[in-house]
Each structure stands twice: as structure tokens, then as C-alpha cells.
Design a protein around this motif. Structure first.
Motif, mmCIF file in Angstrom:
data_model
loop_
_atom_site.group_PDB
_atom_site.id
_atom_site.type_symbol
_atom_site.label_atom_id
_atom_site.label_comp_id
_atom_site.label_asym_id
_atom_site.label_seq_id
_atom_site.Cartn_x
_atom_site.Cartn_y
_atom_site.Cartn_z
ATOM 1 N N PHE A 135 22.713 40.214 -3.345
ATOM 2 C CA PHE A 135 22.215 38.852 -3.168
ATOM 3 C C PHE A 135 21.507 38.292 -4.403
ATOM 4 N N GLU A 136 20.556 39.048 -4.955
ATOM 5 C CA GLU A 136 19.808 38.524 -6.101
ATOM 6 C C GLU A 136 20.711 38.330 -7.313
ATOM 7 N N GLU A 137 21.649 39.245 -7.533
ATOM 8 C CA GLU A 137 22.554 39.108 -8.677
ATOM 9 C C GLU A 137 23.531 37.945 -8.479
ATOM 10 N N ILE A 138 23.946 37.690 -7.243
ATOM 11 C CA ILE A 138 24.825 36.538 -6.980
ATOM 12 C C ILE A 138 24.069 35.239 -7.222
ATOM 13 N N HIS A 139 22.801 35.175 -6.827
ATOM 14 C CA HIS A 139 21.984 33.994 -7.139
ATOM 15 C C HIS A 139 21.953 33.739 -8.642
ATOM 16 N N ILE A 140 21.766 34.795 -9.428
ATOM 17 C CA ILE A 140 21.717 34.653 -10.888
ATOM 18 C C ILE A 140 23.052 34.155 -11.415
ATOM 19 N N LEU A 141 24.151 34.708 -10.913
ATOM 20 C CA LEU A 141 25.486 34.287 -11.338
ATOM 21 C C LEU A 141 25.729 32.815 -11.030
ATOM 22 N N LEU A 142 25.355 32.378 -9.842
ATOM 23 C CA LEU A 142 25.541 30.976 -9.469
ATOM 24 C C LEU A 142 24.713 30.054 -10.348
ATOM 25 N N GLN A 143 23.476 30.465 -10.674
ATOM 26 C CA GLN A 143 22.632 29.640 -11.537
ATOM 27 C C GLN A 143 23.192 29.562 -12.948
ATOM 28 N N GLN A 144 23.713 30.672 -13.442
ATOM 29 C CA GLN A 144 24.331 30.671 -14.780
ATOM 30 C C GLN A 144 25.545 29.753 -14.814
ATOM 31 N N CYS A 163 25.583 45.156 9.117
ATOM 32 C CA CYS A 163 26.019 46.449 8.593
ATOM 33 C C CYS A 163 25.705 47.510 9.645
ATOM 34 N N LYS A 164 26.733 47.976 10.348
ATOM 35 C CA LYS A 164 26.568 48.945 11.423
ATOM 36 C C LYS A 164 26.921 50.345 10.936
ATOM 37 N N GLY A 165 26.151 51.326 11.412
ATOM 38 C CA GLY A 165 26.473 52.708 11.094
ATOM 39 C C GLY A 165 25.803 53.224 9.841
ATOM 40 N N VAL A 166 24.672 52.641 9.446
ATOM 41 C CA VAL A 166 23.941 53.103 8.264
ATOM 42 C C VAL A 166 23.146 54.360 8.624
ATOM 43 N N PRO A 167 23.305 55.447 7.869
ATOM 44 C CA PRO A 167 22.498 56.647 8.160
ATOM 45 C C PRO A 167 21.019 56.304 8.173
ATOM 46 N N VAL A 168 20.292 56.810 9.145
ATOM 47 C CA VAL A 168 18.884 56.459 9.329
ATOM 48 C C VAL A 168 18.071 56.640 8.051
ATOM 49 N N SER A 169 18.290 57.762 7.369
ATOM 50 C CA SER A 169 17.480 58.027 6.178
ATOM 51 C C SER A 169 17.856 57.136 5.005
ATOM 52 N N HIS A 170 18.945 56.383 5.115
ATOM 53 C CA HIS A 170 19.380 55.477 4.051
ATOM 54 C C HIS A 170 19.128 54.017 4.402
ATOM 55 N N GLU A 171 18.411 53.785 5.464
ATOM 56 C CA GLU A 171 18.180 52.405 5.918
ATOM 57 C C GLU A 171 17.573 51.523 4.833
ATOM 58 N N GLU A 172 16.466 51.961 4.248
ATOM 59 C CA GLU A 172 15.767 51.123 3.279
ATOM 60 C C GLU A 172 16.557 50.983 1.993
ATOM 61 N N SER A 173 17.160 52.062 1.489
ATOM 62 C CA SER A 173 17.927 51.963 0.250
ATOM 63 C C SER A 173 19.151 51.077 0.428
ATOM 64 N N THR A 174 19.741 51.086 1.619
ATOM 65 C CA THR A 174 20.902 50.225 1.879
ATOM 66 C C THR A 174 20.482 48.760 1.910
ATOM 67 N N ARG A 175 19.354 48.477 2.562
ATOM 68 C CA ARG A 175 18.859 47.105 2.582
ATOM 69 C C ARG A 175 18.567 46.612 1.159
ATOM 70 N N GLN A 176 17.936 47.471 0.359
ATOM 71 C CA GLN A 176 17.623 47.095 -1.021
ATOM 72 C C GLN A 176 18.885 46.921 -1.852
ATOM 73 N N CYS A 177 19.900 47.715 -1.577
ATOM 74 C CA CYS A 177 21.176 47.555 -2.269
ATOM 75 C C CYS A 177 21.751 46.165 -2.044
ATOM 76 N N TRP A 178 21.802 45.733 -0.786
ATOM 77 C CA TRP A 178 22.345 44.402 -0.492
ATOM 78 C C TRP A 178 21.445 43.303 -1.051
ATOM 79 N N LYS A 179 20.152 43.487 -0.942
ATOM 80 C CA LYS A 179 19.227 42.454 -1.397
ATOM 81 C C LYS A 179 19.188 42.334 -2.917
ATOM 82 N N LYS A 180 19.016 43.492 -3.587
ATOM 83 C CA LYS A 180 18.823 43.488 -5.036
ATOM 84 C C LYS A 180 20.139 43.436 -5.801
ATOM 85 N N GLN A 181 21.097 44.289 -5.443
ATOM 86 C CA GLN A 181 22.306 44.413 -6.228
ATOM 87 C C GLN A 181 23.377 43.398 -5.860
#
Length: 337
Positions: free
Chosen positions: A322-331, A302-320
Motif C-alpha cells: 500500500f505505501e509503495e503504491i501511494h508513492i508510485l501514484l504520487q510520482q 487474506c484468509k489462512g494466514v499462519p497465526v505467528s505471521h499475522e503481524e508480519s503479513t499485515r505489515q507486508c501489505w501495508k508497508k510493501q
């Protein structure tokens, strides 16, 4: 208004990334009431409580009264919420098979009290079956508190995605951030960049992540390109036009963009942004899929992420994502079994 280079930089218009409100420094408010009502239904309805006495299940959210909001002030997020909730429950006594019903009332869920201190009242309709009432008062209350924590966690992360806006780096200064890979499955790092400009001129960084999923690459590819699957893992209506130039909108408009490249089962390219990023600013996203026997690896760049949004963007991909896709696949796997 201070002249350029003089005075408190918080009030200098030229330093603003969006030219209106530096880093949302002034009081900014977002109404979270409608979003909260949907999230409370999502986390509370269908909770199952089991014990030696029997099995209970929380049904409909019969009554939901109150409001919630998030405010940004001086770079900090402040939350206000106050809810009066009533849920129904039904259960079956293990020994006799008798069925009973009741309700759960939460008269004052608010920021003034910790979840553990929030009052939760369990009642049951007349008749025998107090063993189920006791089960709901103990194990049921614990489950409800866990669900309320999930709601508050989502309010403070998912709902607030992008509320703090970036500001311009002074004097062309290089902004660099480094992260060590974390975890055995998720590996994320940030490559230092000096003023990597995309869209409006702001300092940005590149985020790189890898995740392994228990599905073949073609199935994982479909989860990012088929509307019904996107809506399942995101738990929200979505606009998915999986063709070059096609539109993308998810998480109630918090994320939007368009598809720039589609190579089935191999690669997806996106123009991607969060709602509260500076206007017209997009990151460039590349999703690369690789088969690993019965699994597949997804590489995100992911290129071009505003510096001040770095952590929230990472958490968006991880939590909203990746983790939700894992749950969907398990279901899906559980339903097949």
C-alpha cells in the motif's frame, strides 16, 4: 527425543509445523549481503541536499564492502552487519553557479553503533566551494543518516518477512486475535478463527484491510496485474502472469503464488504465500476495487494466514504494497505535472 506429551515441547518433532525446526527455534541464518547492497544503493543514490549555499546531489555508491546477515534463535531475530561505504557527490554554488565534486565515506556502519553515532566523513576536491562541503557536512550528513535508518528498517522488516515459523496449537486449542481498526485511511482487523486450515494443518487467522488510493479503480487494478508497474512499486524483478492459473512472484521470491480470479477493475483472487511459511501452505487473498469519484477503495481479505505471521503479513501489505503504491501514484502525478 521426548515422547508425545512429555518433556520440553520445543523439542517434540510432532509439534513442528514444518516437521524440521520448531518455529525456527534452532539457529537459522539468512545471508543479507546481496540484498543489502541493492537496498543501500536504492536508499542512498540520488539523495538531494539543498540549502542557502546551493544544491548537492549524492551520486554513485562507488565502494561497498562488508556483509550482513539475519539469524533466528529461540524465536528472536538477531542482526549482524558491517559496511564500509564511499559515495560521490556533486553540487552547484547558488551564488556563483560554480560546480564542485566530492565524496562521502562511512567507514563502519555496524550493529555495534547507533546510526547517530556512525562516523560520516565528507571531502571535496581541491579548489574553492567549501560552502558546499559545509552543506554536505550538515544537511547532507542528516540526509545520509536518514537513508541508513531506512536501510536498517527494511533489513529488519522487509528482508526478514516470514523467518519465524508457526507451531501447532496444543490440543486443538482455539487461537484468536482481535485488533481495533487503526487510522482514518487504513482500517485493519483480524477475525478470530479456531483452526482455519489451509494447506498444511496449522492454526490461521483472517486479515481484513481497507485502503483509499488517489486513482481510479482501473488504474489501481493495473498496478497489481502489469509486470512493469508491479516492478516499479516493489523495486524488484517480478513474475506476473495475470491470468487464471498464472504465476506470481515478488520481493525476490519472498512472496509467491498464482492468480485464481481476475475481473478487470473489480476483483483479483490469489493463492498467496510467504517464502518461509510451512511448505505448500497458501493464504487465499481477495482484492476488491471500488471507484470513489477520483479515488478508489481497495478492500483486502487474506484468509489462512499462519497465526505467528499475522503481524508480519499485515505489515507486508501495508508497508510493501500500500505505501509503495501511494508513492508510485504520487510520482506518476508529479511527472504529468
Amino acid at each position: 527425543m521426548a515422547k508425545w506429551g512429555q518433556g520440553d515441547p520445543r523439542w517434540i518433532v510432532e509439534e513442528r509445523a514444518d516437521a524440521t525446526n520448531v518455529n525456527n527455534w534452532h539457529w537459522t541464518e539468512r545471508d543479507a549481503t546481496s540484498w543489502s547492497k541493492r537496498k543501500l544503493k536504492e536508499v542512498l543514490e540520488g539523495l538531494v541536499v539543498e540549502g542557502e549555499a546551493g544544491r548537492c546531489e549524492i551520486g554513485d555508491l562507488k565502494h561497498v564492502e562488508g556483509e550482513a546477515s539475519c539469524n533466528s534463535r529461540k524465536g528472536k531475530l538477531i542482526f549482524f552487519y558491517e559496511w564500509n561505504l564511499r559515495l560521490s557527490w556533486k553540487g552547484t554554488v547558488k551564488e556563483s553557479g560554480e560546480k564542485h565534486k566530492g565524496s562521502v565515506e562511512i567507514p563502519n556502519l555496524s550493529e555495534e553503533n547507533e546510526v547517530d553515532d556512525t562516523e560520516i566523513n565528507v571531502s571535496k576536491k581541491k579548489g574553492e566551494g567549501d560552502v558546499l562541503k559545509d552543506l554536505m557536512r550538515t544537511e547532507g550528513t542528516t540526509k545520509v543518516r536518514e537513508a541508513l535508518r531506512d536501510y536498517l528498517k527494511a533489513l529488519k522488516t522487509e528482508f526478514t518477512l516470514g523467518m519465524i515459523l508457526p507451531t501447532k496449537a496444543p490440543g486443538g486449542q482455539e487461537l484468536a486475535t482481535e485488533r481495533k481498526p487503526s487510522g482514518s485511511t487504513v482500517q485493519d482487523s483480524v477475525t478470530p478463527q479456531s483452526l482455519d486450515m489451509v494447506g498444511v494443518k496449522i492454526p490461521t487467522v483472517r486479515i481484513h484491510m481497507r485502503e483509499v488510493f488517489n486513482s481510479p479503480a482501473d488504474e489501481l487494478y493495473s498496478i497489481f496485474t502489469k509486470k512493469e508497474l508491479v516492478q516499479k512499486f516493489s523495486k524488484c524483478p517480478a513474475v506476473i502472469e495475470a491470468e487464471k492459473g498464472g504465476k506470481l512472484q515478488m520481493f525476490e521470491g519472498c512472496v509467491s503464488g498464482e492468480y485464481t480470479e481476475l475481473v478487470p477493475s473489480q476483483r483479483i483472487g490469489l493463492k498467496w504465500r510467504c517464502r518461509s511459511w510451512p511448505d505448500e501452505h497458501y493464504a487465499t487473498v481477495a482484492l476488491n476495487f471500488q471507484d470513489l469519484a477520483a479515488q478508489s477503495e481497495l478492500e483486502l481479505e487474506c484468509k489462512g494466514v499462519p497465526v505467528s505471521h499475522e503481524e508480519s503479513t499485515r505489515q507486508c501489505w501495508k508497508k510493501q504494497y500500500f505505501e509503495e503504491i501511494h508513492i508510485l501514484l504520487q510520482q506518476s502525478k508529479d511527472n504529468m505535472e
